[in-house]
Scaffold this motif. Structure first.
Motif, PDB file in Angstrom:
ATOM      1  N   LEU A  73       0.796  -1.233   0.000  1.00 45.14           N
ATOM      2  CA  LEU A  73       0.000   0.000   0.000  1.00 45.14           C
ATOM      3  C   LEU A  73       0.829   1.284   0.000  1.00 45.14           C
ATOM      4  N   VAL A  74       2.144   1.180   0.188  1.00 44.12           N
ATOM      5  CA  VAL A  74       2.974   2.387   0.158  1.00 44.12           C
ATOM      6  C   VAL A  74       2.977   2.911  -1.284  1.00 44.12           C
ATOM      7  N   PRO A  75       2.536   4.135  -1.489  1.00 43.75           N
ATOM      8  CA  PRO A  75       2.477   4.681  -2.850  1.00 43.75           C
ATOM      9  C   PRO A  75       3.854   4.754  -3.512  1.00 43.75           C
ATOM     10  N   ASP A  76       3.879   4.504  -4.809  1.00 47.43           N
ATOM     11  CA  ASP A  76       5.137   4.570  -5.559  1.00 47.43           C
ATOM     12  C   ASP A  76       5.794   5.940  -5.435  1.00 47.43           C
ATOM     13  N   SER A  77       4.984   6.985  -5.375  1.00 50.01           N
ATOM     14  CA  SER A  77       5.547   8.341  -5.269  1.00 50.01           C
ATOM     15  C   SER A  77       6.347   8.506  -3.977  1.00 50.01           C
ATOM     16  N   VAL A  78       5.889   7.882  -2.904  1.00 50.38           N
ATOM     17  CA  VAL A  78       6.597   7.950  -1.620  1.00 50.38           C
ATOM     18  C   VAL A  78       7.901   7.164  -1.716  1.00 50.38           C
ATOM     19  N   LYS A  79       7.848   5.980  -2.302  1.00 50.42           N
ATOM     20  CA  LYS A  79       9.058   5.169  -2.477  1.00 50.42           C
ATOM     21  C   LYS A  79      10.083   5.914  -3.323  1.00 50.42           C
ATOM     22  N   LYS A  80       9.623   6.525  -4.425  1.00 55.75           N
ATOM     23  CA  LYS A  80      10.530   7.255  -5.313  1.00 55.75           C
ATOM     24  C   LYS A  80      11.167   8.447  -4.602  1.00 55.75           C
ATOM     25  N   GLU A  81      10.371   9.169  -3.824  1.00 57.20           N
ATOM     26  CA  GLU A  81      10.904  10.332  -3.114  1.00 57.20           C
ATOM     27  C   GLU A  81      11.978   9.920  -2.103  1.00 57.20           C
ATOM     28  N   LEU A  82      11.716   8.855  -1.365  1.00 55.49           N
ATOM     29  CA  LEU A  82      12.709   8.376  -0.394  1.00 55.49           C
ATOM     30  C   LEU A  82      13.976   7.895  -1.095  1.00 55.49           C
ATOM     31  N   LEU A  83      13.804   7.164  -2.174  1.00 57.36           N
ATOM     32  CA  LEU A  83      14.957   6.681  -2.924  1.00 57.36           C
ATOM     33  C   LEU A  83      15.788   7.843  -3.461  1.00 57.36           C
ATOM     34  N   GLN A  84      15.126   8.874  -3.961  1.00 53.00           N
ATOM     35  CA  GLN A  84      15.841  10.040  -4.468  1.00 53.00           C
ATOM     36  C   GLN A  84      16.599  10.763  -3.350  1.00 53.00           C
ATOM     37  N   ARG A  85      15.982  10.869  -2.198  1.00 52.32           N
ATOM     38  CA  ARG A  85      16.663  11.506  -1.062  1.00 52.32           C
ATOM     39  C   ARG A  85      17.891  10.701  -0.636  1.00 52.32           C
ATOM     40  N   ILE A  86      17.777   9.375  -0.658  1.00 49.83           N
ATOM     41  CA  ILE A  86      18.917   8.527  -0.306  1.00 49.83           C
ATOM     42  C   ILE A  86      20.024   8.677  -1.347  1.00 49.83           C
ATOM     43  N   ARG A  87      19.653   8.675  -2.617  1.00 48.59           N
ATOM     44  CA  ARG A  87      20.659   8.841  -3.684  1.00 48.59           C
ATOM     45  C   ARG A  87      21.377  10.181  -3.560  1.00 48.59           C
ATOM     46  N   THR A  88      20.619  11.230  -3.283  1.00 46.75           N
ATOM     47  CA  THR A  88      21.211  12.561  -3.116  1.00 46.75           C
ATOM     48  C   THR A  88      22.180  12.556  -1.941  1.00 46.75           C
ATOM     49  N   PHE A  89      21.766  11.959  -0.840  1.00 46.59           N
ATOM     50  CA  PHE A  89      22.621  11.852   0.340  1.00 46.59           C
ATOM     51  C   PHE A  89      23.908  11.105   0.008  1.00 46.59           C
ATOM     52  N   LEU A  90      23.775   9.978  -0.679  1.00 47.92           N
ATOM     53  CA  LEU A  90      24.947   9.176  -1.023  1.00 47.92           C
ATOM     54  C   LEU A  90      25.882   9.944  -1.952  1.00 47.92           C
ATOM     55  N   GLY A  91      25.307  10.677  -2.888  1.00 51.78           N
ATOM     56  CA  GLY A  91      26.125  11.468  -3.811  1.00 51.78           C
ATOM     57  C   GLY A  91      26.914  12.549  -3.093  1.00 51.78           C
ATOM     58  N   LYS A  92      26.285  13.187  -2.140  1.00 55.36           N
ATOM     59  CA  LYS A  92      26.949  14.250  -1.380  1.00 55.36           C
ATOM     60  C   LYS A  92      28.001  13.720  -0.416  1.00 55.36           C
ATOM     61  N   ASN A  93      27.835  12.467   0.023  1.00 53.56           N
ATOM     62  CA  ASN A  93      28.731  11.909   1.019  1.00 53.56           C
ATOM     63  C   ASN A  93      29.707  10.885   0.464  1.00 53.56           C
ATOM     64  N   SER A  94      29.764  10.743  -0.834  1.00 52.87           N
ATOM     65  CA  SER A  94      30.745   9.869  -1.515  1.00 52.87           C
ATOM     66  C   SER A  94      30.851   8.493  -0.868  1.00 52.87           C
ATOM     67  N   ILE A  95      29.737   7.839  -0.682  1.00 53.93           N
ATOM     68  CA  ILE A  95      29.761   6.510  -0.057  1.00 53.93           C
ATOM     69  C   ILE A  95      29.972   5.442  -1.121  1.00 53.93           C
ATOM     70  N   ILE A  96      29.359   5.611  -2.281  1.00 51.93           N
ATOM     71  CA  ILE A  96      29.527   4.600  -3.328  1.00 51.93           C
ATOM     72  C   ILE A  96      30.154   5.197  -4.557  1.00 51.93           C
TER      73      ILE A  96
END
Length: 96
Positions: A73-96
């Motif tokens: 039941l978790v909307p795709d828009s919510v999943k996409k937003e969280l994934l984008q925030r995680i990707r942005t965080f990872l990009g800024k923190n050079s983890i991968i």
């Protein structure tokens, strides 16, 4: 520990250290309330308890029964937003 598990552990540690994990959890909580997910899950829990009877259902059984529906039941828009925030965080923190 395999490479995927090590990477997940490393990412999780970085999210915790920077406080981003708590911010993401709060964002998720807010979005789920806004979209009505929380109310749907509450109603689903009440229905299961009504069907089985309060004395015949444990918390563990309830969690096991509602988890697949809750995830679906978790909307795709919510999943996409969280994934984008995680990707942005990872990009800024050079983890991968």
């Amino acid at each position: 520990m395999n490479k995927d598990a090590q990477l997940r552990h490393s990412i999780n540690q970085k999210l915790i250290e920077n406080g981003e994990r708590d911010r993401l959890k709060e964002l998720l909580r807010t979005k789920l309330i806004e979209c009505g997910w929380k109310d749907q899950m509450k109603a689903h829990c009440k229905e299961i308890i009504r069907q089985k009877g309060l004395d015949h259902v444990t918390i563990e059984e309830l969690v096991t029964e509602i988890t697949p529906r809750g995830r679906a039941l978790v909307p795709d828009s919510v999943k996409k937003e969280l994934l984008q925030r995680i990707r942005t965080f990872l990009g800024k923190n050079s983890i991968i």
